[in-house]
Design an enzyme around this catalytic site. Structure first.
Site, PDB file in Angstrom:
ATOM      1  CG  HIS A   4       9.871  -5.220   0.515  1.00  0.00           C
ATOM      2  ND1 HIS A   4       8.524  -4.434   0.648  1.00  0.00           N
ATOM      3  CD2 HIS A   4       9.670  -5.030  -0.973  1.00  0.00           C
ATOM      4  CE1 HIS A   4       8.184  -3.977  -0.442  1.00  0.00           C
ATOM      5  NE2 HIS A   4       8.874  -4.299  -1.571  1.00  0.00           N
TER       6      HIS A   4
ATOM      7  CB  SER B  92       6.065  -3.530  -3.359  1.00  0.00           C
ATOM      8  OG  SER B  92       7.098  -2.286  -2.994  1.00  0.00           O
TER       9      SER B  92
ATOM     10  CG  ASP C 127       8.824  -4.427   3.892  1.00  0.00           C
ATOM     11  OD1 ASP C 127       9.848  -3.674   3.311  1.00  0.00           O
ATOM     12  OD2 ASP C 127       7.740  -4.636   3.453  1.00  0.00           O
TER      13      ASP C 127
END
Length: 689
Positions: free
Chosen positions: A661, A541, A626
């Site tokens: 995610h 991330s 995501d």
């Protein structure tokens, strides 16, 4: 792994001009953001096919790793019960089960078990399944819970009668998972609805159990899309709270008495730029953790319920300390427990409210993580806390606040021949190029020689004030047992060393984050922990942004990189306010509609700074669904790298076509991606087996 003769996917170039502030960028792969475009999906599938072909020679090793990781996890396991009201609540796993079964027992752990929800039954046949928390009414009869089956973090709320086992007919879609609260009447339910464009929670609604969802009432709407919103019932049960947080800038709470559910939420302390606070209600007063009056590491204040509006009545309980960050508090009838952070380590400070005597809980290891657990009761002298280190599995303790005696309730089991005494952890400080002292937590097997020949995996995150603590991982043993060293760099952008540590790694100081990581890498090389041909790095991330930045800045330092769901197209994303989460991030990265922010972000944005040069071996992962870092950021990055990089190193991308995610759901399924990442690294380190 050899990729000679295996043809990498190619992507059609469709130049798009992106102009602002008199400056134009050309984005050849902008069109990859067309999620429903068959050509885009074909390209993503082609990348998966290419990865499978390249990694085919080590497929059996990858499967061995998966089974190895899986074998360390106890097949039948159970959390330590927490007593709330008349029941003990816990979750357990059954052999072969991917998801937890939520249970309770009335008044005694010897009582018959009640199964509240069976995650395995709810998730059966679904490619993705996640529970978004649950809340139970005061009379302990009705359960509200949220479920996400897409991985976009849109949770559908259902209601279950725990006595009859029947589900109510109403379903509330597109809610913020875990942000639920019951009023004390056992029928009025509050929840947050998410905007389906930005995926931000922005409205609080009131629902009456047994009625049509379309008749629900809107009770609060957040107009400023830079604020994130949460909703919960306070520990005292007296108030339902709406918390609105503009990360690192300001906070605002609204409260409603749970006995007056049809009333109006009232502001506790109005939002003001620069004022961040959190609150805890106890008896006739509130405790307030606040950065008022220049307390950048926060101070603790208190005020009587009826005097909240008059800030001159707020009294200091714990003053601000420059060297100590006040993270959180837990209030009991006779004790106050503070979770603090000093020199990168968490500390638990216990204060007897009657005698004013205090002490710190002793942990006895050089690098570790400890934090306050779930403590729903006020009238007790027992603190539940969690402890772990890089050599000690997660351990749940009940701590007697008076006698200072720890009672280990459970240490997470690691199946196999694991012995924590076979591993050693270190904590050192690296002097960065500007003189900052960066904590570095290191773990390795005692038999590993520190002669520069061992492979090393360096990890970090470094954003949003999130502190990456030195915790245990049974998965990581697959590296350590093969001679790897593992290091966590506690770089600026996190909050390990206090609030200034965060402030000095965001906005116009973001490049400190990347420099810190590189300085830690050079320290590890210079001090014989590893060499550049054995140094690997991993981040996800915002940590994926970190990976993208360091390989643009110092690619020669690293043998291989794993960038998970990486945020790499910083400028384009932050210019598009329709993309989920963008507006709430302006105070983290800057708003590129302002020229100075645009130019600074452009100087480090990984996608914008890809150039013709040699890059390390690279594995990039993402998920089609995501909701935080859209799949097209890593897809565009990989496409651009393929065109410009001058080396023959590996460049692989894995796209989970069914997840978001957080990757695959389920306690075992999620290990498959870890096995793939570790196989990639271990193969490059030439130590398969």
């Amino acid at each position: 792994m050899k990729h000679d003769g295996i043809v990498a996917p190619t992507v059609q170039i469709q130049p798009k001009e992106l102009s602002i502030h008199g400056h134009t960028r050309i984005d050849n792969y902008y069109w990859l953001n067309e999620r429903e475009n068959p050509e885009v999906l074909a390209y993503l599938n082609a990348e998966n096919d290419y990865l499978n072909q390249v990694m085919a020679p080590i497929k059996s090793f990858e499967e061995t790793l998966f089974e190895e990781m899986k074998s360390r996890i106890k097949k039948q396991d159970e959390s330590v019960p927490v007593k709330e009201g008349n029941y003990y609540y816990y979750a357990r796993f059954i052999e072969g089960g991917e998801y937890p079964i939520y249970c309770r027992k009335k008044e005694s752990l010897d009582a018959p078990e009640e199964i509240l929800l069976d995650g395995n039954k709810l998730g059966k046949g679904k490619s993705y399944f996640n529970m978004g928390g649950y809340e139970i009414t005061d009379n302990e009869e009705i359960m509200a819970y949220g479920v996400d089956t897409v991985s976009r973090r849109n949770y559908t709320v259902r209601f279950k009668n725990l006595h009859t086992g029947k589900l109510y007919k109403e379903q509330i879609k597109n809610t913020e998972g875990g942000s639920y609260a019951w009023a004390s009447d056992n029928k009025t339910f509050f929840y947050i609805r998410r905007d389906q464009q930005t995926l931000l929670g922005y409205q609080v609604w009131r629902h009456i159990l047994g009625t049509e969802v379309k008749s629900d009432e809107l009770v609060y709407e957040e107009k400023d899309n830079q604020f994130y919103m949460g909703l919960y019932r306070m520990k005292s049960k007296k108030y339902i709270a709406i918390g609105c947080d503009h990360n690192g800038v300001s906070t605002e709470y609204r409260l409603l008495e749970a006995t007056k559910p049809m009333g109006e939420f009232k502001v506790f302390s109005e939002r003001a730029r620069g004022h961040e606070y959190s609150i805890e209600h106890f008896q006739d007063k509130f405790y307030i953790k606040t950065n008022r009056e220049g307390a950048i590491n926060f101070q603790l204040m208190e005020v009587k319920e009826k005097q909240v509006a008059d800030q001159t009545k707020w009294k200091v309980v714990i003053p601000h300390r420059k060297e100590v960050l006040l993270e959180s508090i837990e209030v009991f009838e006779n004790h106050l427990v503070l979770q603090e952070r000093k020199e990168g380590l968490t500390q638990l400070r216990v204060i007897n409210q009657n005698t004013k005597k205090e002490h710190y809980v002793d942990f006895g290891e050089p690098t570790y993580d400890a934090y306050i657990g779930t403590n729903p009761e006020f009238n007790t002298n027992i603190l539940r806390f969690i402890y772990t280190s890089m050599t000690t599995p997660g351990s749940t303790f009940d701590y007697n606040l008076d006698t200072q005696i720890k009672d280990l309730k459970k240490e997470q089991a690691v199946i196999g021949d694991f012995n924590k005494n076979n591993y050693v952890s270190e904590r050192v400080f690296v002097i960065a190029r500007d003189g900052a002292k960066i904590p570095l937590s290191i773990v390795y097997k005692k038999s590993t020689q520190l002669d520069g020949k061992a492979p090393l995996l360096q990890y970090s995150y470094g954003s949003y004030g999130y502190s990456t603590d030195a915790t245990f991982s049974s998965v990581r043993l697959s590296l350590l047992d093969r001679g790897f060293i593992y290091a966590i760099a506690h770089i600026r952008g996190g909050q390990e060393m206090g609030r200034e540590w965060y402030d000095n790694g965001k906005m116009f100081k973001k490049i400190n984050t990347f420099n810190d990581f590189i300085d830690c890498s050079e320290f590890l090389i210079n001090n014989q922990y590893c060499s550049p041909n054995k140094l690997f790095a991993m981040g996800g991330s915002a940590g994926g942004l970190l990976m993208g930045a360091i390989i643009n800045m110092k690619p020669e330092l690293y043998r291989g990189i794993v960038a998970s769901v990486p945020f790499v197209d910083v400028v384009t994303t932050m210019l598009d306010e329709s993309i989920p989460l963008t507006t709430g991030e302006f105070e983290e990265w800057g708003n590129p509609k302002n020229r100075d922010a645009y130019e600074y972000m452009l100087s480090y944005s990984p996608y914008d700074n890809v150039s013709k040069k040699a890059y390390p071996n690279l594995l990039v992962t993402t998920g089609l669904h995501d909701s935080q870092v859209q799949y097209f950021e890593p897809a565009k990055w990989v496409a651009k790298l393929r065109t410009l990089k001058t080396d023959s190193n590996l460049l692989l991308m894995y796209i989970d076509m069914e997840a978001g995610h957080g990757g695959a759901s389920g306690r075992f399924a999620s290990l498959k991606l870890m096995a793939k990442e570790y196989a990639f690294i271990i193969d490059l380190a030439d130590i398969l087996g």
